[in-house]
Structure formats: structure tokens, C-alpha cells
Design a protein around this motif. Structure first.
Motif, PDB file in Angstrom:
ATOM      1  N   ALA A 102      45.032  48.092  40.347  1.00 41.54           N
ATOM      2  CA  ALA A 102      43.894  46.865  40.462  1.00 41.54           C
ATOM      3  C   ALA A 102      44.195  46.813  39.288  1.00 41.54           C
ATOM      4  O   ALA A 102      45.065  47.591  37.805  1.00 41.54           O
ATOM      5  N   GLY A 104      42.540  42.938  37.187  1.00 45.55           N
ATOM      6  CA  GLY A 104      41.532  41.980  37.259  1.00 45.55           C
ATOM      7  C   GLY A 104      40.405  41.894  36.072  1.00 45.55           C
ATOM      8  O   GLY A 104      40.543  42.131  35.165  1.00 45.55           O
ATOM      9  N   GLN A 116      38.334  37.687  38.903  1.00 40.50           N
ATOM     10  CA  GLN A 116      39.272  38.148  39.601  1.00 40.50           C
ATOM     11  C   GLN A 116      39.920  39.110  39.674  1.00 40.50           C
ATOM     12  O   GLN A 116      39.501  39.863  38.730  1.00 40.50           O
ATOM     13  N   GLY A 118      43.142  41.794  41.101  1.00 40.54           N
ATOM     14  CA  GLY A 118      44.651  42.030  42.448  1.00 40.54           C
ATOM     15  C   GLY A 118      44.436  43.352  42.068  1.00 40.54           C
ATOM     16  O   GLY A 118      44.312  44.116  42.066  1.00 40.54           O
ATOM     17  N   SER A 146      48.884  44.876  49.483  1.00 43.42           N
ATOM     18  CA  SER A 146      48.164  43.863  47.766  1.00 43.42           C
ATOM     19  C   SER A 146      47.675  42.376  48.614  1.00 43.42           C
ATOM     20  O   SER A 146      48.560  41.725  49.419  1.00 43.42           O
ATOM     21  N   THR A 148      44.841  39.279  46.238  1.00 39.34           N
ATOM     22  CA  THR A 148      43.996  38.736  44.779  1.00 39.34           C
ATOM     23  C   THR A 148      42.643  38.380  46.122  1.00 39.34           C
ATOM     24  O   THR A 148      42.596  37.876  46.601  1.00 39.34           O
ATOM     25  N   SER A 150      39.522  36.144  44.007  1.00 41.33           N
ATOM     26  CA  SER A 150      38.477  35.591  42.696  1.00 41.33           C
ATOM     27  C   SER A 150      37.340  34.320  43.946  1.00 41.33           C
ATOM     28  O   SER A 150      37.195  34.441  44.803  1.00 41.33           O
ATOM     29  N   GLY A 165      40.617  34.465  48.879  1.00 42.29           N
ATOM     30  CA  GLY A 165      41.452  35.615  48.816  1.00 42.29           C
ATOM     31  C   GLY A 165      43.761  35.443  49.150  1.00 42.29           C
ATOM     32  O   GLY A 165      42.593  34.623  51.116  1.00 42.29           O
TER      33      GLY A 165
END
Length: 184
Positions: A102, A104, A116, A118, A146, A148, A150, A165
Motif C-alpha cells: 500500500a 497513501g 488517498q 492505493g 489492486s 485506489t 479516496s 475508488g
């Protein structure tokens, strides 16, 4: 600053950090102290534990992180604190019979907080992950994902309402054993 632990139990954080009820009580006190609507709108029920008061870098290495019945191994992360923000990079760990990564950032600058993140999961066992998250363990197979996430806002409700996301999931040999309407 480098922090190295051979074994770390997350119960330590339960002792050191305020409980959910304590945070809620502090929020209510802060709201009651506000003298007008503008001051009330500046009160947040999100607690970043004063990280906006610090500047610096640190690395954390934990050989074995115990979280109730779940263990992560070889956890590593690097953080940079500056200007009311936290940047987390190079988070990696072995857990759920796979690998977790991760990166972020968290912004604690007012008037709007932001997060945020990932995340990457590589060949994890979904039954172990779902057992940890939802107390269900009737799945098997392998899962990689995988994506993201936010969000932004001043309150938890804002964070939930503004959550965005995108995730990609690849699964192999996934089996769900049994179907229970109560689980839904």
C-alpha cells in the motif's frame, strides 16, 4: 526515526489510543463549546492525534504483528510527516497467505481533511481475509486485487459519503461453501 519490533500486538494501540466512545464524547464537548454555526462547522469527529503538529520521517519494521487471531509478518512502512500531512510509502507485509502492499496520504489541513490510498493484494487466501473482516470463513481459493480509494470531508459521515475508488480483482479457484441469507 527507525522503529523495529520483533513482535507487536495491536492490543497495545487499544491501550494507548482513545476508545470510540472517548472520541465521541470529546466531539460532543467540542460542539457544545462552539458559540455559533461557523465554529460548530469547524468541529470534526475525526481524530488524527495531533499529527499536524509534527514534522519528520520514520520507518517501522515489525517481524510479527498480532491483530486478534490474525498475524502479519515482515511489515515495513515508511512515513513522512510535514505540513499537516502524512505520506505513507512502501507499506508491505505478508498476511492472509499472500502479500499486501500500500501507499497513501492523509491531509489534516483544514477546512477539508483528505485520504488517498492505493492497495495491492497478491495471492491472498480470501477465506482468511473475509474471516478477519466479516467473521465468515466459508470461502477458498486465491485472490489478487489492486485499486485506489479516496475521500475527503470534515466528519465521518462526509468521509463515507465522499468515498470513491476503483478496484480490479482477479480470482482463481474461488469456492463459496454454503449459502446463508443471514450472512447477507
Amino acid at each position: 526515526m527507525d522503529l523495529n519490533f520483533s513482535k507487536f500486538d495491536s492490543k497495545f494501540l487499544d491501550i494507548m489510543l482513545p476508545t470510540e466512545e472517548e472520541l465521541k464524547n470529546q466531539y460532543q464537548k467540542d460542539i457544545s463549546k462552539a458559540e455559533n454555526d461557523k465554529q460548530k462547522s469547524a468541529v470534526s469527529d475525526i481524530n488524527f492525534y495531533g499529527i499536524n503538529n509534527f514534522t519528520g520521517n520514520f520507518k517501522i519494521n515489525i517481524d510479527h504483528l498480532q491483530m486478534e487471531d490474525t498475524e502479519l509478518e515482515n511489515l515495513n512502512l515508511t512515513c513522512a510527516l510535514a505540513d499537516g500531512g502524512v505520506n505513507v510509502s512502501n507499506f508491505s507485509a505478508k498476511g492472509f497467505n499472500g502479500n499486501i502492499k500500500a501507499d497513501g496520504s492523509i491531509s489534516t489541513s483544514r477546512p477539508i481533511f483528505g485520504v488517498q490510498l492505493g492497495v495491492g493484494l497478491n495471492n491472498i487466501d480470501p477465506s482468511l481475509l473475509l474471516s478477519y473482516l466479516t467473521n465468515t470463513d466459508n470461502n477458498s481459493g486465491y485472490l489478487s486485487a489492486s485499486g485506489t480509494l479516496s475521500t475527503k470531508g470534515m466528519t465521518r459521515a462526509d468521509f463515507i459519503n465522499n468515498l470513491n475508488g476503483n478496484f480490479q480483482i482477479q480470482a482463481k479457484d474461488i469456492n463459496h461453501n454454503g449459502f446463508d441469507l443471514v450472512e447477507l
